[in-house]
Design a protein around this motif. Sequence first.
Motif, short mmCIF file in Angstrom:
data_model
loop_
_atom_site.label_atom_id
_atom_site.label_comp_id
_atom_site.label_asym_id
_atom_site.label_seq_id
_atom_site.Cartn_x
_atom_site.Cartn_y
_atom_site.Cartn_z
N VAL A 1 -0.63 13.47 -15.41
CA VAL A 1 -1.53 13.80 -14.42
C VAL A 1 -0.59 13.20 -12.82
CG1 VAL A 1 -3.61 13.01 -13.21
CG2 VAL A 1 -4.45 13.45 -15.54
N GLU A 2 -0.22 13.62 -12.02
CA GLU A 2 -0.16 13.47 -11.05
C GLU A 2 -1.35 13.58 -9.79
OE1 GLU A 2 2.35 16.53 -8.40
OE2 GLU A 2 0.59 16.53 -6.64
N ILE A 3 -0.99 11.89 -9.24
CA ILE A 3 -1.08 11.32 -8.84
C ILE A 3 -0.26 11.16 -7.07
CG2 ILE A 3 -2.36 9.30 -7.51
CD1 ILE A 3 -2.16 8.62 -11.06
N LYS A 4 -0.74 12.13 -5.92
CA LYS A 4 -0.48 12.25 -4.65
C LYS A 4 -1.66 11.71 -2.93
CE LYS A 4 1.38 15.21 -1.45
NZ LYS A 4 1.77 16.57 -1.46
N TRP A 5 -1.08 10.86 -2.60
CA TRP A 5 -1.21 10.24 -1.84
C TRP A 5 -1.57 11.13 -0.23
CZ3 TRP A 5 0.12 7.02 -5.45
CH2 TRP A 5 -1.01 6.22 -6.28
N THR A 6 -2.17 11.04 -0.09
CA THR A 6 -2.22 12.00 1.28
C THR A 6 -2.53 11.72 2.34
OG1 THR A 6 -4.89 12.23 0.84
CG2 THR A 6 -3.66 13.94 0.05
N SER A 7 -2.59 9.53 2.11
CA SER A 7 -2.78 8.65 2.90
C SER A 7 -3.28 7.89 2.46
CB SER A 7 -3.81 8.62 4.28
OG SER A 7 -5.07 8.40 3.74
N PRO A 8 -2.26 6.72 3.41
CA PRO A 8 -2.63 5.64 2.80
C PRO A 8 -3.71 4.79 1.74
CG PRO A 8 -1.97 4.84 4.65
CD PRO A 8 -2.74 6.25 4.73
N THR A 9 -4.60 5.66 1.39
CA THR A 9 -5.99 4.91 1.11
C THR A 9 -6.48 5.79 0.42
OG1 THR A 9 -7.53 5.08 3.20
CG2 THR A 9 -6.43 3.39 2.09
N MET B 1 1.00 -1.10 0.11
CA MET B 1 0.15 0.01 0.88
C MET B 1 0.92 1.43 0.41
SD MET B 1 -2.78 0.85 3.12
CE MET B 1 -3.64 -0.26 2.66
N PRO B 2 0.62 2.12 -0.99
CA PRO B 2 1.12 3.58 -0.89
C PRO B 2 1.19 4.43 0.50
CG PRO B 2 -0.43 3.59 -2.89
CD PRO B 2 -0.38 2.20 -1.76
N ASN B 3 2.56 5.05 0.53
CA ASN B 3 2.81 6.13 1.82
C ASN B 3 1.78 7.51 2.02
OD1 ASN B 3 3.83 3.85 3.29
ND2 ASN B 3 5.05 4.28 2.10
N THR B 4 1.55 7.81 2.53
CA THR B 4 1.17 9.48 2.89
C THR B 4 2.70 9.95 1.93
OG1 THR B 4 -0.26 9.37 5.01
CG2 THR B 4 0.73 11.12 3.97
N ASN B 5 2.02 10.91 0.83
CA ASN B 5 2.69 11.80 0.39
C ASN B 5 3.61 11.33 -1.02
OD1 ASN B 5 2.37 14.19 1.57
ND2 ASN B 5 3.98 14.12 3.18
N ASP B 6 3.39 10.39 -1.43
CA ASP B 6 3.96 9.44 -2.23
C ASP B 6 3.00 9.84 -4.03
OD1 ASP B 6 5.84 7.36 -0.94
OD2 ASP B 6 3.99 5.66 -1.54
N ILE B 7 4.19 10.50 -4.48
CA ILE B 7 3.56 10.73 -5.80
C ILE B 7 3.76 9.90 -7.04
CG2 ILE B 7 4.25 12.71 -6.96
CD1 ILE B 7 4.30 14.27 -4.35
N LEU B 8 2.96 9.68 -7.66
CA LEU B 8 2.76 8.85 -9.17
C LEU B 8 2.37 10.21 -10.05
CD1 LEU B 8 3.44 6.52 -11.16
CD2 LEU B 8 0.49 6.39 -10.38
N ILE B 9 3.70 10.16 -11.63
CA ILE B 9 3.66 11.46 -12.07
C ILE B 9 2.69 9.83 -13.23
CG2 ILE B 9 3.73 12.81 -14.13
CD1 ILE B 9 5.11 13.99 -11.07
#
Length: 130
Positions: free
Chosen positions: A115-123, A1-9
Amino acid sequence: MPNTNDILITTLRKAHLEWGSHRHTTSRGTVYGEGYLQIPIAKARLLNITNSNLNGGNITYVCNSSDGFLNNVELKATGSMASGNIYAKQFQGSGNLKVLGDWFSLVNAVIGDKVEIKWTSPTQIILTKL
């Protein structure tokens, strides 16, 4: 599961912008307005974005967009590069395959846009057209 503040472009291609009409399958008819966000396999592995092939894994994300159009929309991490693979290859609307297509239309997305996808929490994620 991604972490808070991870980013995928991710970079938009025609298939992402016109998912319901630009495809090579006869599994269902043409549906205009659908869209999805690609998850490159290397990023899926790095950020641990899994699909339903992983028992107990998270596939559902609450999505907002920085422009305010998307508000607590549910997206699913789905698909895989090969049968049984646990890493997702795309985000799509949960029960509404047009939700991302509607957003693409609102932000005037075209082929080549990022498009930037940024996690503000793991979900939870926030989308921003760059």
